[in-house]
Design a protein around this motif. Structure first.
Motif, PDB file in Angstrom:
ATOM      1  N   TYR A  36      57.474  20.408  -7.718  1.00  0.00           N
ATOM      2  CA  TYR A  36      56.710  19.181  -7.535  1.00  0.00           C
ATOM      3  C   TYR A  36      56.103  19.197  -6.129  1.00  0.00           C
ATOM      4  N   GLN A  38      54.383  16.561  -3.091  1.00  0.00           N
ATOM      5  CA  GLN A  38      54.219  15.180  -2.624  1.00  0.00           C
ATOM      6  C   GLN A  38      53.286  15.175  -1.429  1.00  0.00           C
ATOM      7  N   GLY A  41      52.440   9.950   1.883  1.00  0.00           N
ATOM      8  CA  GLY A  41      52.380   8.564   1.439  1.00  0.00           C
ATOM      9  C   GLY A  41      52.266   8.366  -0.053  1.00  0.00           C
ATOM     10  N   GLU A  42      52.449   9.433  -0.822  1.00  0.00           N
ATOM     11  CA  GLU A  42      52.269   9.327  -2.277  1.00  0.00           C
ATOM     12  C   GLU A  42      53.553   9.667  -3.029  1.00  0.00           C
ATOM     13  N   GLY A  43      53.505   9.481  -4.336  1.00  0.00           N
ATOM     14  CA  GLY A  43      54.597   9.905  -5.194  1.00  0.00           C
ATOM     15  C   GLY A  43      54.525  11.390  -5.480  1.00  0.00           C
ATOM     16  N   LEU A  44      55.401  11.862  -6.344  1.00  0.00           N
ATOM     17  CA  LEU A  44      55.446  13.286  -6.673  1.00  0.00           C
ATOM     18  C   LEU A  44      54.507  13.608  -7.826  1.00  0.00           C
ATOM     19  N   LEU A  46      53.773  16.854 -10.630  1.00  0.00           N
ATOM     20  CA  LEU A  46      54.253  18.134 -11.135  1.00  0.00           C
ATOM     21  C   LEU A  46      53.219  19.203 -10.806  1.00  0.00           C
ATOM     22  N   PHE A  89      58.921  20.247  -3.619  1.00  0.00           N
ATOM     23  CA  PHE A  89      60.278  20.104  -4.138  1.00  0.00           C
ATOM     24  C   PHE A  89      60.480  21.041  -5.322  1.00  0.00           C
ATOM     25  N   GLN A 108      65.999  19.750  -1.419  1.00  0.00           N
ATOM     26  CA  GLN A 108      65.786  18.788  -0.338  1.00  0.00           C
ATOM     27  C   GLN A 108      64.337  18.680   0.105  1.00  0.00           C
ATOM     28  N   GLY A 109      63.485  19.530  -0.408  1.00  0.00           N
ATOM     29  CA  GLY A 109      62.073  19.491  -0.046  1.00  0.00           C
ATOM     30  C   GLY A 109      61.755  20.380   1.140  1.00  0.00           C
TER      31      GLY A 109
END
Lengths: 116, 115
Positions: A36, A38, A41-44, A46, A89, A108-109
């Motif tokens: 994923y 990100q 300031g945004e969501g994830l 795919l 991620f 953990q990204g």
């Protein structure tokens, strides 16, 4: 349960450099694997996925191959751009079968910054 | 356009107050999820719902509550019992919670700060 370990960040590259972000996992059964992304300031979103051994997921120049023998799913891109700067991620999902929920487990990204 | 909306984008709360985060989807998805994201950590599952009027605890449900009265809505309440609520909260949905239809789509998130 499943666990995912990602390469420590942050990663800083120059534009057009080669990118690798390592991801290894432990899981019971046969998980599906995901990357994923990100953006700030945004969501994830795919980015790509692979559902069985030796599958290669690809999207937007990114690739990752499901390596069952090394339990890895490393993300690669041949030539990064400034617009690729984001947090990446790695995640696994092992389906329990039937109607049981298949939980997503995230690493953990890894923060990627690409400079012009 | 179909998608997931979360509101508000930023939320400030005083200690001891309950606060509710909104999540709405118009994708006709049965399953919905709430995650918490902290710096340097992956996402951790708070609650999930496979269908209307049903929900299950995730890994870190303590101090949170949810409801699922409508298919399109899955609000999350952060209660005063949550000891460290400052975080980025992400809502997601999928066609189903299991099998090949459980690819999750994420909303833009709500950043909660406790003052």
């Amino acid at each position: 349960g499943d666990s995912v370990t990602q390469m420590e960040g942050p990663v800083t590259l120059s534009e057009e450099a080669f990118l690798t972000i390592n991801c290894t996992y432990t899981a019971t059964g046969y998980p599906s694997l995901f990357w994923y992304v990100q953006y700030p300031g945004e969501g994830l979103q795919l980015l790509l996925k692979a559902t069985k051994a030796d599958d290669k997921g690809s999207n937007k120049g990114f690739e990752a191959t499901y390596r069952k023998e090394t339990t890895s799913f490393h993300l690669e891109k041949g030539s990064v751009q400034v617009s690729d700067s984001a947090v990446y991620f790695c995640a696994t999902r092992t389906d329990a079968g039937g109607t049981s929920y298949g939980k997503l487990t995230f690493g953990q990204g890894t923060i990627l910054t690409v400079h012009p | 356009d179909g998608g997931i909306t979360q509101s508000p984008k930023y939320l400030f709360r005083k200690e001891g107050q309950n606060v509710t985060l909104s999540c709405e989807q118009n994708l006709n998805h049965d399953a919905m999820y709430w995650y918490r994201q902290d710096p340097g950590q992956g996402l951790r599952l708070i609650y999930y719902s496979q269908i209307v009027n049903d929900f299950q605890k995730g890994d870190i449900a303590e101090g949170y509550s949810v409801s699922r009265e409508k298919k399109e809505s899955f609000p999350l309440t952060v209660t005063s019992a949550q000891k460290n609520p400052t975080a980025f909260y992400l809502c997601a949905s999928s066609i189903a919670a299991s099998g090949v239809y459980n690819e999750q789509f994420f909303g833009p998130g709500t950043r909660l700060t406790v003052l």
